[in-house]
Enzyme design. Sequence first.
Site, PDB file in Angstrom:
ATOM      1  N   HIS A 139       1.130  -1.290  -0.753  1.00 22.00           N
ATOM      2  CA  HIS A 139      -0.328  -0.594  -0.075  1.00 22.00           C
ATOM      3  C   HIS A 139       0.751   1.166   0.302  1.00 22.00           C
ATOM      4  CE1 HIS A 139      -3.330   3.337   1.691  1.00 22.00           C
ATOM      5  NE2 HIS A 139      -3.643   2.258   1.737  1.00 22.00           N
ATOM      6  N   ASP A 216       3.264  -4.636   8.515  1.00 26.19           N
ATOM      7  CA  ASP A 216       1.865  -3.531   7.840  1.00 26.19           C
ATOM      8  C   ASP A 216       0.830  -4.459   8.015  1.00 26.19           C
ATOM      9  OD1 ASP A 216      -0.437  -2.203   6.698  1.00 26.19           O
ATOM     10  OD2 ASP A 216      -0.027  -1.572   5.095  1.00 26.19           O
ATOM     11  N   GLN A 219      -5.069  -4.918   7.005  1.00 21.63           N
ATOM     12  CA  GLN A 219      -5.439  -6.241   6.485  1.00 21.63           C
ATOM     13  C   GLN A 219      -5.603  -6.535   6.773  1.00 21.63           C
ATOM     14  OE1 GLN A 219      -8.227  -4.751   4.661  1.00 21.63           O
ATOM     15  NE2 GLN A 219      -7.464  -3.022   4.076  1.00 21.63           N
ATOM     16  N   LYS A 242     -10.005  -0.553  10.592  1.00 19.83           N
ATOM     17  CA  LYS A 242     -10.356  -1.535   9.956  1.00 19.83           C
ATOM     18  C   LYS A 242     -11.047  -3.028  10.407  1.00 19.83           C
ATOM     19  CE  LYS A 242      -7.095  -0.011   5.588  1.00 19.83           C
ATOM     20  NZ  LYS A 242      -8.054   0.359   4.839  1.00 19.83           N
ATOM     21  N   CYS A 380      -4.726   2.186  -3.537  1.00 17.69           N
ATOM     22  CA  CYS A 380      -3.391   2.890  -3.602  1.00 17.69           C
ATOM     23  C   CYS A 380      -2.459   1.640  -3.268  1.00 17.69           C
ATOM     24  CB  CYS A 380      -4.026   3.368  -1.714  1.00 17.69           C
ATOM     25  SG  CYS A 380      -5.011   4.680  -1.886  1.00 17.69           S
TER      26      CYS A 380
HETATM   27  N1  PLP Z   1      -1.703  -0.369   4.100  1.00 20.38           N
HETATM   28  C1  PLP Z   1      -2.393  -1.480   4.244  1.00 20.38           C
HETATM   29  C2  PLP Z   1      -2.283  -2.164   3.489  1.00 20.38           C
HETATM   30  C3  PLP Z   1      -4.128  -0.732   4.041  1.00 20.38           C
HETATM   31  O1  PLP Z   1      -5.078  -1.634   3.010  1.00 20.38           O
HETATM   32  C4  PLP Z   1      -4.214   0.227   4.378  1.00 20.38           C
HETATM   33  C5  PLP Z   1      -5.530   1.087   4.108  1.00 20.38           C
HETATM   34  O2  PLP Z   1      -5.998   0.914   3.497  1.00 20.38           O
HETATM   35  C6  PLP Z   1      -3.441   0.866   5.063  1.00 20.38           C
HETATM   36  C7  PLP Z   1      -1.753   0.800   5.235  1.00 20.38           C
HETATM   37  C8  PLP Z   1      -3.728   2.743   6.045  1.00 20.38           C
HETATM   38  O3  PLP Z   1      -3.917   2.480   7.091  1.00 20.38           O
HETATM   39  P1  PLP Z   1      -4.868   3.367   7.639  1.00 20.38           P
HETATM   40  O4  PLP Z   1      -6.010   4.170   6.892  1.00 20.38           O
HETATM   41  O5  PLP Z   1      -4.969   2.926   8.964  1.00 20.38           O
HETATM   42  O6  PLP Z   1      -3.851   4.721   7.630  1.00 20.38           O
END
Ligand code: PLP
Length: 422
Positions: A139, A216, A219, A242, A380
């Site tokens: 992302h 990260d 998800q 999420k 993204c």
């Molecule tokens: N990383 C991944 C894999 C995501 O899907 C997202 C959001 O879609 C993020 C990071 C960003 O998360 P946040 O909205 O908590 O900043």
Amino acid sequence: MRAAAASPTQTERVKPEQANRIADLRADFPALATQVNGKPLAYLDNAASTQRPQAVMDALNRYEVEMHANVHRGVHARSDQATAAFEGARERARAWLNAASAEEIVFTRGATESINLVARCLDKRMGEGSEILLTRMEHHSNIVPWQQLCERTGARIQVAPVLDSGELDLKAFQELLHSGVQLVAVTHVSNAMGVINPVAEICRMARRAGAPVLIDGAQAAGHIPLDAQDLDCDFYALSGHKMYAPTGIGALYARRPWLEELPPFLGGGEMILEVRFEETTYNAPPHRFEAGTPNISGAIALGAAMDYLAGHGLERLAAMERELLEHATERLRGIAGLRIIGTAKPKSAVVSFVMDDIHPHDLGTILDHEGVAIRAGHHCAMPLMERFGLPGTARASFAFYNTHDEIDRLASGIETARRLFR
Ligand code: PLP
């Protein structure tokens, strides 16, 4: 041309007791009973953000009415209560991640801020010759902070490729892991495809190469049971919105030695012990990384979301999501001209797809008219889209509260779009 598969309806496929269980769970989420464009909402955009159960909203409300005051400044009872609730949420996050201690949990605004925090604080360890190893499926939140780090320090990014199935090319990843790699930053689950990375294996490989690992988990955290100690990762980022909690709250797990070593992220109140114009001394972790008044209500609501999920059994909820993924994959595979992006297993409950001659945004708009909410675009994850030669995909993402009927409505909405564009 493939014919659209005739699929059994929800009542044929799902046993009555199972249907009752889903109905009970859905009743916990008032948003699911609303209408969009005159149709019952079929909310299939859970990878973007999940809906909140009443228990989370109640916890928020209870805090606002009965407890709100600033934390860690306890000269009065309400502040003590707010502090206890806030620190109680930290303990819940500790348990959720099986961190060794609650001091290893830093509250942030979300996964993006968690990753930025680490990237900002690592400057001193990076320089010319340092490498940060990412994957092609990250992302933007797990790309841009590292690019900014490289601009500040002269470090370089290396990118492990993704196979046609959407699986991480582990062999290439291994080849890129050498002594210059100062950090591996990898997503647990691809938001754009749902593919689950073998993060335990990745941590083992990185450990052998002497590279710390940031995962990260945006998800994954609401869908996969986690154990940071067992994974043996250095950092794990998660996102409240999420996992059925509000927006603007997230957490960073960091192993204690890292939090002891890293310099502060932001400066201000809460993160200090003593401030003089000559010199400031910093608070101990995790407070050193939480400058200013934190999102107290958000943290408490995140704790409530974790309680909700634990109360229903995350494994059980995850099994429901796997079953939904199976049904959706089967239904969508039966639609002529539809191609699923990300077929590797294991996968979380995300189906990303493209349709011959129909732009994902048009598909999203047509489905929206039917009350079916999906996501369309690059998610993204532009480098991943580029890998597949696509401007974007349509993405349906499921949570345990979704139903076969909603998936069937998705499939028939896609068929309608296909007829319109023929
Ligand atoms: N990383 C991944 C894999 C995501 O899907 C997202 C959001 O879609 C993020 C990071 C960003 O998360 P946040 O909205 O908590 O900043």
